[in-house]
Write a protein that holds these residues in place. Sequence first.
Motif, PDB file in Angstrom:
ATOM      1  N   THR A  80     -33.815  37.860  58.170  1.00 38.98           N
ATOM      2  CA  THR A  80     -32.588  37.078  58.371  1.00 38.98           C
ATOM      3  C   THR A  80     -31.437  37.514  57.468  1.00 38.98           C
ATOM      4  N   ASP A  81     -31.656  38.512  56.608  1.00 34.25           N
ATOM      5  CA  ASP A  81     -30.599  39.040  55.727  1.00 34.25           C
ATOM      6  C   ASP A  81     -29.818  37.939  55.002  1.00 34.25           C
ATOM      7  N   PRO A  82     -30.504  37.109  54.239  1.00 34.56           N
ATOM      8  CA  PRO A  82     -29.816  36.007  53.564  1.00 34.56           C
ATOM      9  C   PRO A  82     -28.984  36.475  52.380  1.00 34.56           C
ATOM     10  N   GLY A  83     -28.190  35.551  51.857  1.00 32.61           N
ATOM     11  CA  GLY A  83     -27.468  35.800  50.615  1.00 32.61           C
ATOM     12  C   GLY A  83     -26.057  36.310  50.785  1.00 32.61           C
ATOM     13  N   TYR A  84     -25.481  36.686  49.646  1.00 35.57           N
ATOM     14  CA  TYR A  84     -24.092  37.104  49.529  1.00 35.57           C
ATOM     15  C   TYR A  84     -23.162  36.027  50.090  1.00 35.57           C
ATOM     16  N   THR A  85     -23.434  34.790  49.710  1.00 34.90           N
ATOM     17  CA  THR A  85     -22.592  33.666  50.116  1.00 34.90           C
ATOM     18  C   THR A  85     -21.401  33.549  49.173  1.00 34.90           C
ATOM     19  N   ARG A  86     -20.432  32.768  49.585  1.00 38.13           N
ATOM     20  CA  ARG A  86     -19.162  32.732  48.853  1.00 38.13           C
ATOM     21  C   ARG A  86     -19.246  31.931  47.548  1.00 38.13           C
ATOM     22  N   LEU A  87     -18.469  32.367  46.586  1.00 37.51           N
ATOM     23  CA  LEU A  87     -18.264  31.636  45.339  1.00 37.51           C
ATOM     24  C   LEU A  87     -16.816  31.178  45.332  1.00 37.51           C
ATOM     25  N   LEU A  88     -16.610  29.860  45.409  1.00 35.04           N
ATOM     26  CA  LEU A  88     -15.265  29.306  45.543  1.00 35.04           C
ATOM     27  C   LEU A  88     -14.705  28.869  44.196  1.00 35.04           C
ATOM     28  N   LYS A  89     -13.479  29.244  43.917  1.00 29.47           N
ATOM     29  CA  LYS A  89     -12.767  28.664  42.769  1.00 29.47           C
ATOM     30  C   LYS A  89     -12.347  27.261  43.168  1.00 29.47           C
ATOM     31  N   ALA A  90     -12.928  26.270  42.536  1.00 31.06           N
ATOM     32  CA  ALA A  90     -12.805  24.880  42.983  1.00 31.06           C
ATOM     33  C   ALA A  90     -11.829  24.112  42.102  1.00 31.06           C
ATOM     34  N   ASP A  91     -10.543  24.436  42.192  1.00 33.37           N
ATOM     35  CA  ASP A  91      -9.545  23.817  41.317  1.00 33.37           C
ATOM     36  C   ASP A  91      -9.351  22.335  41.616  1.00 33.37           C
ATOM     37  N   ARG A  92      -9.364  21.956  42.890  1.00 35.66           N
ATOM     38  CA  ARG A  92      -9.142  20.545  43.227  1.00 35.66           C
ATOM     39  C   ARG A  92     -10.332  19.683  42.794  1.00 35.66           C
ATOM     40  N   LEU A  93     -11.542  20.179  43.019  1.00 35.65           N
ATOM     41  CA  LEU A  93     -12.713  19.451  42.542  1.00 35.65           C
ATOM     42  C   LEU A  93     -12.725  19.434  41.019  1.00 35.65           C
ATOM     43  N   GLY A  94     -12.353  20.558  40.418  1.00 31.13           N
ATOM     44  CA  GLY A  94     -12.305  20.621  38.962  1.00 31.13           C
ATOM     45  C   GLY A  94     -11.363  19.592  38.380  1.00 31.13           C
ATOM     46  N   ALA A  95     -10.201  19.432  39.021  1.00 26.01           N
ATOM     47  CA  ALA A  95      -9.237  18.436  38.543  1.00 26.01           C
ATOM     48  C   ALA A  95      -9.809  17.030  38.651  1.00 26.01           C
ATOM     49  N   ALA A  96     -10.549  16.756  39.735  1.00 24.02           N
ATOM     50  CA  ALA A  96     -11.146  15.435  39.916  1.00 24.02           C
ATOM     51  C   ALA A  96     -12.247  15.169  38.895  1.00 24.02           C
ATOM     52  N   LEU A  97     -12.975  16.212  38.527  1.00 25.80           N
ATOM     53  CA  LEU A  97     -14.085  16.050  37.576  1.00 25.80           C
ATOM     54  C   LEU A  97     -13.644  16.207  36.125  1.00 25.80           C
ATOM     55  N   GLY A  98     -12.474  16.823  35.915  1.00 20.39           N
ATOM     56  CA  GLY A  98     -12.022  17.086  34.555  1.00 20.39           C
ATOM     57  C   GLY A  98     -12.550  18.384  33.985  1.00 20.39           C
ATOM     58  N   ILE A  99     -12.851  19.359  34.867  1.00 17.69           N
ATOM     59  CA  ILE A  99     -13.328  20.677  34.438  1.00 17.69           C
ATOM     60  C   ILE A  99     -12.251  21.700  34.776  1.00 17.69           C
ATOM     61  N   ARG A 100     -11.774  22.428  33.789  1.00 14.34           N
ATOM     62  CA  ARG A 100     -10.603  23.281  33.986  1.00 14.34           C
ATOM     63  C   ARG A 100     -10.898  24.573  34.745  1.00 14.34           C
ATOM     64  N   ASN A 101     -12.092  25.109  34.574  1.00 11.79           N
ATOM     65  CA  ASN A 101     -12.453  26.357  35.252  1.00 11.79           C
ATOM     66  C   ASN A 101     -13.782  26.147  35.982  1.00 11.79           C
ATOM     67  N   LEU A 102     -13.670  25.728  37.248  1.00 12.36           N
ATOM     68  CA  LEU A 102     -14.844  25.332  38.011  1.00 12.36           C
ATOM     69  C   LEU A 102     -14.983  26.206  39.254  1.00 12.36           C
ATOM     70  N   TRP A 103     -16.234  26.601  39.538  1.00 13.13           N
ATOM     71  CA  TRP A 103     -16.564  27.330  40.763  1.00 13.13           C
ATOM     72  C   TRP A 103     -17.696  26.607  41.478  1.00 13.13           C
ATOM     73  N   VAL A 104     -17.711  26.731  42.789  1.00 13.56           N
ATOM     74  CA  VAL A 104     -18.785  26.208  43.617  1.00 13.56           C
ATOM     75  C   VAL A 104     -19.471  27.380  44.304  1.00 13.56           C
ATOM     76  N   LYS A 105     -20.773  27.534  44.087  1.00 11.64           N
ATOM     77  CA  LYS A 105     -21.557  28.533  44.797  1.00 11.64           C
ATOM     78  C   LYS A 105     -22.035  27.872  46.082  1.00 11.64           C
ATOM     79  N   ASP A 106     -21.423  28.262  47.205  1.00  8.31           N
ATOM     80  CA  ASP A 106     -21.623  27.582  48.483  1.00  8.31           C
ATOM     81  C   ASP A 106     -22.694  28.290  49.300  1.00  8.31           C
ATOM     82  N   ASP A 107     -23.938  27.841  49.159  1.00 13.36           N
ATOM     83  CA  ASP A 107     -25.049  28.471  49.868  1.00 13.36           C
ATOM     84  C   ASP A 107     -25.287  27.867  51.247  1.00 13.36           C
ATOM     85  N   THR A 108     -24.350  27.042  51.718  1.00 12.93           N
ATOM     86  CA  THR A 108     -24.464  26.524  53.079  1.00 12.93           C
ATOM     87  C   THR A 108     -24.255  27.630  54.110  1.00 12.93           C
TER      88      THR A 108
END
Length: 420
Positions: free
Chosen positions: A85-113
């Motif tokens: 199924t050749d899995p992997g190499y999914t996107r890593l998102l710079k999550a500035d809006r979520l970071g602002a909501a959580l109070g984390i200045r440099n946040l990324w989301v590894k989106d394995d969906t």
Amino acid sequence: MTLTAQPTTSTGYDLGPAAALSCRACGHRMDLAAEFACPQCFGPLEIAYDFGRVTREDIERGPRSIWRYKSLLPVPSTVETIPNTDPGYTRLLKADRLGAALGIRNLWVKDDTGNPTHSFKDRVVGVALAAARELGFTTLACPSTGNLANATAAAAARAGWDSVVLIPASLERAKILMTAVYDTNLLACEGTYDDVNRLATELAFEQEDWAFVNVNVRPYYAEGSKTLGYEVAEQLGWRVPAQTVIPIASGSQLTKVDKAYGELISLGLVDDAPYKVFGAQAAGCSPVSTAFREGTDVVRPQKPDTIARSLAIGNPADGPYVLDAVRRCGGSITDVTDEEVRDGIRLLARTEGVFAETAGGVTVANAKKMVESGDLDPDADTVLLITGDGLKTLDAIEHQVGPTATIPATSKAVREALGL
């Protein structure tokens, strides 16, 4: 006595840099085989490696899948050429809006969906299937809380193998359908996941040609989670993030991401900088966070009662090793209520456009809790692992969201509904 469940095979497997099996408890080493428990102390086995020279350039020239890291995995040298199924190499998102909501200045989301069956389990099953083929098995099998069932059935279908999948009968309907569609032998069992897992272990000894991905070939299967750590580091420009928040089910994902970071450092692929890993659980199944909070090394089993069914493993196999990893690096482990899980799902969706299953809600909600408690440094680079798609757990939020209004198909009704 040797705990083994393997077909008769020859030695000299092509399993890349894998050199031996090593006991995580006593250190005993043994030849590569379909073994999962140490013959000396019955401790869990994992893969020991003899890595050759590995460069960033070699990895970057590889396919856009987990097989770009085959020189770091227990898989055949030709793994990418065999139907999978050749899995992997999914996107890593710079999550500035979520970071602002959580109070984390440099946040990324590894989106394995974005994996083939929409969860990280495609990674571990891909490695397990490749190793099982080399070890001489012919049928792929698993006990599962859902995502693994999807991934196992799909991988077997792609490879042309038979498959047998065992699930708790109470599993989410979407995950049942997403497994059955691959025409697998799907058996819904009465009881909890821990009951299903015990059954799988029994069957692994009885059915010699069945490779239970998370039982008799578990040492190989578990290594697939390392690819999450490899990808995060590569996508960040070949550096390990200071903080990574990881959901805990069996605990294997956290320990293997930690292992991946350590391997990248030891091979000189990233700078040797300190990092912390953090564990996230749901309060309704929180044996590891409970042990962490109580300061004990003993992870006492719990009966799961949470909407986060993909994490509902009451007796996690890697629980003690999670505690070791988190304490060694200075991280922490917390848990959140089901209501907080739902809030975490909705927060991620409205800030970053990522719809996560309940495990993702667990990760986001625990990150929020860790920032508020001071466990997470709001100024440090932080990655949240989002490991599955929300379409699999629609029941968790079906009463929380819906149409803003039901209106006649007129512009006036639109204006009234929106207060324009």
